[in-house]
Design a protein around this motif. Sequence first.
Motif, PDB file in Angstrom:
ATOM      1  N   SER A  21       0.951  -1.253   0.033  1.00  0.00           N
ATOM      2  CA  SER A  21      -0.136  -0.020  -0.160  1.00  0.00           C
ATOM      3  C   SER A  21       0.913   1.151   0.032  1.00  0.00           C
ATOM      4  N   GLU A  22       0.194   2.376  -0.339  1.00  0.00           N
ATOM      5  CA  GLU A  22       1.042   3.697  -0.337  1.00  0.00           C
ATOM      6  C   GLU A  22       1.531   4.045   1.121  1.00  0.00           C
ATOM      7  N   GLU A  23       0.916   3.646   2.076  1.00  0.00           N
ATOM      8  CA  GLU A  23       1.448   3.841   3.491  1.00  0.00           C
ATOM      9  C   GLU A  23       2.444   2.769   3.733  1.00  0.00           C
ATOM     10  N   GLN A  24       2.599   1.770   3.162  1.00  0.00           N
ATOM     11  CA  GLN A  24       3.626   0.623   3.315  1.00  0.00           C
ATOM     12  C   GLN A  24       4.792   1.346   2.710  1.00  0.00           C
ATOM     13  N   PHE A  25       4.753   1.701   1.677  1.00  0.00           N
ATOM     14  CA  PHE A  25       5.662   2.226   0.734  1.00  0.00           C
ATOM     15  C   PHE A  25       6.543   3.423   1.604  1.00  0.00           C
ATOM     16  N   LYS A  26       5.546   4.392   2.267  1.00  0.00           N
ATOM     17  CA  LYS A  26       6.025   5.424   2.957  1.00  0.00           C
ATOM     18  C   LYS A  26       6.534   5.476   4.428  1.00  0.00           C
ATOM     19  N   ARG A  27       6.325   4.099   5.004  1.00  0.00           N
ATOM     20  CA  ARG A  27       6.721   3.899   6.288  1.00  0.00           C
ATOM     21  C   ARG A  27       8.401   3.705   6.489  1.00  0.00           C
ATOM     22  N   ARG A  28       8.808   4.525   7.326  1.00  0.00           N
ATOM     23  CA  ARG A  28      10.221   4.467   7.628  1.00  0.00           C
ATOM     24  C   ARG A  28      10.443   2.865   8.678  1.00  0.00           C
ATOM     25  N   PRO A  29      11.321   2.300   8.549  1.00  0.00           N
ATOM     26  CA  PRO A  29      11.301   1.307   9.505  1.00  0.00           C
ATOM     27  C   PRO A  29      12.124   2.058  10.696  1.00  0.00           C
ATOM     28  N   PRO A  30      11.911   1.335  11.856  1.00  0.00           N
ATOM     29  CA  PRO A  30      12.794   1.922  12.941  1.00  0.00           C
ATOM     30  C   PRO A  30      13.957   2.133  12.754  1.00  0.00           C
ATOM     31  N   SER A  31      14.486   3.080  13.435  1.00  0.00           N
ATOM     32  CA  SER A  31      15.875   3.181  13.295  1.00  0.00           C
ATOM     33  C   SER A  31      16.765   2.649  14.447  1.00  0.00           C
ATOM     34  N   GLN A  32      18.183   2.128  14.156  1.00  0.00           N
ATOM     35  CA  GLN A  32      18.555   1.389  15.328  1.00  0.00           C
ATOM     36  C   GLN A  32      19.755   2.119  15.831  1.00  0.00           C
ATOM     37  N   ALA A  33      19.686   3.057  16.611  1.00  0.00           N
ATOM     38  CA  ALA A  33      20.441   3.922  17.418  1.00  0.00           C
ATOM     39  C   ALA A  33      21.348   4.755  16.394  1.00  0.00           C
ATOM     40  N   THR A  34      20.683   5.264  15.346  1.00  0.00           N
ATOM     41  CA  THR A  34      21.683   6.030  14.609  1.00  0.00           C
ATOM     42  C   THR A  34      21.244   7.361  14.505  1.00  0.00           C
ATOM     43  N   ALA A  35      21.921   8.232  14.270  1.00  0.00           N
ATOM     44  CA  ALA A  35      21.564   9.677  14.343  1.00  0.00           C
ATOM     45  C   ALA A  35      20.569   9.798  12.977  1.00  0.00           C
ATOM     46  N   THR A  36      20.801   9.165  12.017  1.00  0.00           N
ATOM     47  CA  THR A  36      20.106   9.394  10.673  1.00  0.00           C
ATOM     48  C   THR A  36      19.167   8.074  10.692  1.00  0.00           C
ATOM     49  N   PRO A  37      17.957   8.658  10.332  1.00  0.00           N
ATOM     50  CA  PRO A  37      16.645   7.643  10.384  1.00  0.00           C
ATOM     51  C   PRO A  37      16.770   6.734   9.000  1.00  0.00           C
ATOM     52  N   TYR A  38      16.399   5.517   8.990  1.00  0.00           N
ATOM     53  CA  TYR A  38      16.414   4.761   7.877  1.00  0.00           C
ATOM     54  C   TYR A  38      15.234   5.527   6.941  1.00  0.00           C
ATOM     55  N   TRP A  39      15.395   5.270   5.538  1.00  0.00           N
ATOM     56  CA  TRP A  39      14.756   5.613   4.477  1.00  0.00           C
ATOM     57  C   TRP A  39      13.479   4.600   4.345  1.00  0.00           C
ATOM     58  N   SER A  40      12.272   5.178   3.852  1.00  0.00           N
ATOM     59  CA  SER A  40      11.251   4.132   3.614  1.00  0.00           C
ATOM     60  C   SER A  40      11.505   3.755   2.073  1.00  0.00           C
ATOM     61  N   ILE A  41      10.955   2.852   1.526  1.00  0.00           N
ATOM     62  CA  ILE A  41      10.854   2.205   0.333  1.00  0.00           C
ATOM     63  C   ILE A  41      10.662   3.511  -0.641  1.00  0.00           C
ATOM     64  N   ALA A  42       9.663   4.329  -0.616  1.00  0.00           N
ATOM     65  CA  ALA A  42       9.355   5.354  -1.411  1.00  0.00           C
ATOM     66  C   ALA A  42      10.782   6.473  -1.605  1.00  0.00           C
ATOM     67  N   GLU A  43      11.366   6.697  -0.454  1.00  0.00           N
ATOM     68  CA  GLU A  43      12.286   7.356  -0.326  1.00  0.00           C
ATOM     69  C   GLU A  43      13.630   6.794  -0.949  1.00  0.00           C
ATOM     70  N   VAL A  44      13.724   5.493  -0.993  1.00  0.00           N
ATOM     71  CA  VAL A  44      14.802   4.865  -1.639  1.00  0.00           C
ATOM     72  C   VAL A  44      14.503   4.926  -3.276  1.00  0.00           C
ATOM     73  N   LEU A  45      13.362   4.805  -3.683  1.00  0.00           N
ATOM     74  CA  LEU A  45      12.980   4.855  -5.010  1.00  0.00           C
ATOM     75  C   LEU A  45      13.137   6.280  -5.435  1.00  0.00           C
ATOM     76  N   ALA A  46      12.974   7.262  -4.829  1.00  0.00           N
ATOM     77  CA  ALA A  46      12.847   8.619  -5.388  1.00  0.00           C
ATOM     78  C   ALA A  46      14.410   9.064  -5.313  1.00  0.00           C
ATOM     79  N   TYR A  47      15.072   8.507  -4.313  1.00  0.00           N
ATOM     80  CA  TYR A  47      16.737   8.790  -4.508  1.00  0.00           C
ATOM     81  C   TYR A  47      17.178   8.075  -5.670  1.00  0.00           C
ATOM     82  N   LEU A  48      16.701   6.590  -6.128  1.00  0.00           N
ATOM     83  CA  LEU A  48      17.325   6.043  -7.112  1.00  0.00           C
ATOM     84  C   LEU A  48      16.733   6.618  -8.603  1.00  0.00           C
ATOM     85  N   LEU A  49      15.613   7.176  -8.325  1.00  0.00           N
ATOM     86  CA  LEU A  49      15.026   7.890  -9.694  1.00  0.00           C
ATOM     87  C   LEU A  49      16.051   9.172 -10.048  1.00  0.00           C
TER      88      LEU A  49
END
Length: 108
Positions: free
Chosen positions: A30-58
């Motif tokens: 779903s659109e929500e699943q594409f845009k949901r960020r996974p929980p960060s693992q004690a990092t300063a930078t949050p992990y990207w969502s699938i949509a963010e990765v796709l936009a970056y690739l594009l």
Amino acid sequence: MSGQLADQQAFLFLQGPPGPFFRRLAGELSEEQFKRRPPSQATATPYWSIAEVLAYLLVSDRLRNQRIALALNEDGATMEFSEPEDDEAMARAGRLAPVPQLIHGLLA
């Protein structure tokens, strides 16, 4: 199906052309699943969502193609790496753009 077999099938699937992969991904999430960020693992930078990765690739693919064209057409052309802030801006576009638009852009 064993985990190893599933991993091998996924690897073979990812080695193929991107069209079937992106179409399947779009049909299963779903659109929500594409845009949901996974929980960060004690990092300063949050992990990207699938949509963010796709936009970056594009965006990065288009930028790379422009840089290649520039290098081929202009003597002495220089290329610079993108700043981390630019990468974040590319990813931010994924949070804003509709997922079908991202997938269409990647397949174009």
